[in-house]
Motif scaffolding. Structure first.
Motif, PDB file in Angstrom:
ATOM      1  N   ALA A 240       0.826  -1.206   0.000  1.00 28.50           N
ATOM      2  CA  ALA A 240       0.000   0.000   0.000  1.00 28.50           C
ATOM      3  C   ALA A 240       0.859   1.254   0.000  1.00 28.50           C
ATOM      4  O   ALA A 240       0.572   2.222  -0.711  1.00 28.50           O
ATOM      5  N   ALA A 241       1.936   1.242   0.798  1.00 31.61           N
ATOM      6  CA  ALA A 241       2.826   2.403   0.843  1.00 31.61           C
ATOM      7  C   ALA A 241       3.523   2.608  -0.493  1.00 31.61           C
ATOM      8  O   ALA A 241       3.663   3.741  -0.977  1.00 31.61           O
ATOM      9  N   ALA A 300       3.882  15.663   4.238  1.00 27.01           N
ATOM     10  CA  ALA A 300       2.920  15.067   5.178  1.00 27.01           C
ATOM     11  C   ALA A 300       2.348  13.776   4.621  1.00 27.01           C
ATOM     12  O   ALA A 300       2.160  12.799   5.363  1.00 27.01           O
ATOM     13  N   ARG A 301       2.060  13.743   3.324  1.00 35.94           N
ATOM     14  CA  ARG A 301       1.516  12.520   2.718  1.00 35.94           C
ATOM     15  C   ARG A 301       2.550  11.396   2.761  1.00 35.94           C
ATOM     16  O   ARG A 301       2.207  10.234   3.016  1.00 35.94           O
ATOM     17  N   LEU A 302       3.813  11.737   2.543  1.00 36.78           N
ATOM     18  CA  LEU A 302       4.861  10.711   2.609  1.00 36.78           C
ATOM     19  C   LEU A 302       5.050  10.215   4.036  1.00 36.78           C
ATOM     20  O   LEU A 302       5.278   9.020   4.268  1.00 36.78           O
ATOM     21  N   ASP A 303       4.941  11.112   5.005  1.00 43.86           N
ATOM     22  CA  ASP A 303       5.034  10.693   6.405  1.00 43.86           C
ATOM     23  C   ASP A 303       3.899   9.748   6.767  1.00 43.86           C
ATOM     24  O   ASP A 303       4.073   8.813   7.558  1.00 43.86           O
ATOM     25  N   ALA A 304       2.736   9.979   6.195  1.00 42.34           N
ATOM     26  CA  ALA A 304       1.601   9.100   6.462  1.00 42.34           C
ATOM     27  C   ALA A 304       1.796   7.733   5.830  1.00 42.34           C
ATOM     28  O   ALA A 304       1.423   6.702   6.405  1.00 42.34           O
ATOM     29  N   LEU A 305       2.402   7.711   4.638  1.00 46.67           N
ATOM     30  CA  LEU A 305       2.658   6.446   3.944  1.00 46.67           C
ATOM     31  C   LEU A 305       3.799   5.667   4.590  1.00 46.67           C
ATOM     32  O   LEU A 305       3.778   4.443   4.656  1.00 46.67           O
TER      33      LEU A 305
END
Length: 318
Positions: A240-241, A300-305
């Motif tokens: 998913a990541a 932020a999106r990469l930190d979430a992934l």
């Protein structure tokens, strides 16, 4: 190409470092020289090697190939910030590995012969030697500096407290570490807990190795280093990541590898990720990465992934 100073030094290096572990392994002499020429052509001046990058039948191939390239002249050596390493065992006989004063001297002189150079710009300890007193290590470095054989000191694969001890002893001996090479990528963020904060506080520039997690973040698993075997084994779990990263990269008009490298360059304290292309074509794909600027929303999106481990002690104390 953009440039930065390495750690608290005044040494200017490109925001990408050319890693040469593939020289002699996956790139022959001709291909390696073409990669080196292309690196200078696109503005990369920071070239990293080690005294044990090679093959079973040619254990020092990388340094030898670089030395042959320097011998061509044309300002190749003068335009290069040359970094190599000492620590790995080069002979089964005692005193041919580790960070004893004797081995540091022997290894440096052997590297200089292979590199066909009169000095090394950044001489790096490839691993911490828990049996070597720091005063002995820095005395050996000082001897080499007084002889004009090395200029700066760096480390690789140190823990945060190793950096602190080394830097404290270095100051007492009128030295300093200016760089730390550590495994670091979106998929391997362990150093954010202690190594990265220590390096920032101590004026040590972080030079990430395996910035694409051995190919995982570039969409390929082959060629993964042994230390990244766990990441490869967990690739299905991280599907998913990986898919999210590819989709984000596509939205931004770039590929996953460029996005992963740009993320590293956006991290405070990171000087220059090490890229290790096997061909000039692979090297050219990285040319524009230092010019990429990621917005806060992308980060932020990469930190979430790819969640990081947090900073010590909060990450595990409460």
């Amino acid at each position: 190409m953009k440039y930065t100073t390495l750690g608290a030094s005044r040494l200017e290096v490109s925001r990408l470092c050319l890693g040469t572990m593939n020289f002699g392994r996956h790139a022959d002499t001709s291909a390696s020289h073409a990669i080196l020429d292309e690196a200078h052509e696109i503005g990369i001046n920071y070239i990293d090697t080690a005294n044990r990058y090679g093959t079973a039948d040619r254990p020092h191939a990388s340094e030898e190939i670089i030395g042959e390239w320097f011998a061509k002249g044309g300002g190749r050596r003068e335009r290069t910030v040359l970094a190599t390493k000492v620590f790995e065992q080069t002979d089964p006989w005692p005193n041919n590995g580790g960070l004893s004063a004797l081995n540091i001297r022997r290894a440096c002189e052997a590297s200089l012969r292979r590199l066909r150079a009169d000095h090394i710009d950044v001489y790096q300890m490839h691993h911490v030697d828990r049996r070597a007193p720091w005063d002995e290590v820095w005395e050996a470095f000082e001897t080499l500096r007084s002889q004009g054989k090395i200029i700066y000191a760096g480390s690789s694969n140190f823990a945060g407290w190793h950096l602190a001890l080394a830097q404290a002893s270095a100051k007492d001996n009128h030295w300093r570490l200016i760089s730390e090479q550590s495994v670091y990528s979106l998929a391997r963020r362990d150093i954010e807990r202690e190594v990265l904060p220590a390096a920032r506080a101590l004026g040590i520039g972080v030079v990430p190795w395996s910035p694409l997690a051995g190919g995982l973040l570039a969409g390929r698993g082959e060629g993964m280093r042994r230390s990244d075997a766990a990441t490869l084994a967990a690739s299905e779990e991280r599907r998913a990541a990986l898919e999210g990263t590819r989709a984000l990269a596509a939205d931004l008009g770039m590929d996953s590898a460029a996005l992963a490298l740009a993320w590293l360059l956006a991290q405070e304290g990171v000087a220059a990720p090490i890229v290790g292309p096997r061909t000039t074509e692979q090297l050219r794909t990285f040319v524009g990465v230092p010019d990429l600027e990621l917005g806060a929303d992308v980060l932020a999106r990469l930190d979430a992934l790819w969640p990081g481990p947090g900073v010590a002690p909060e990450a595990y104390a409460w």
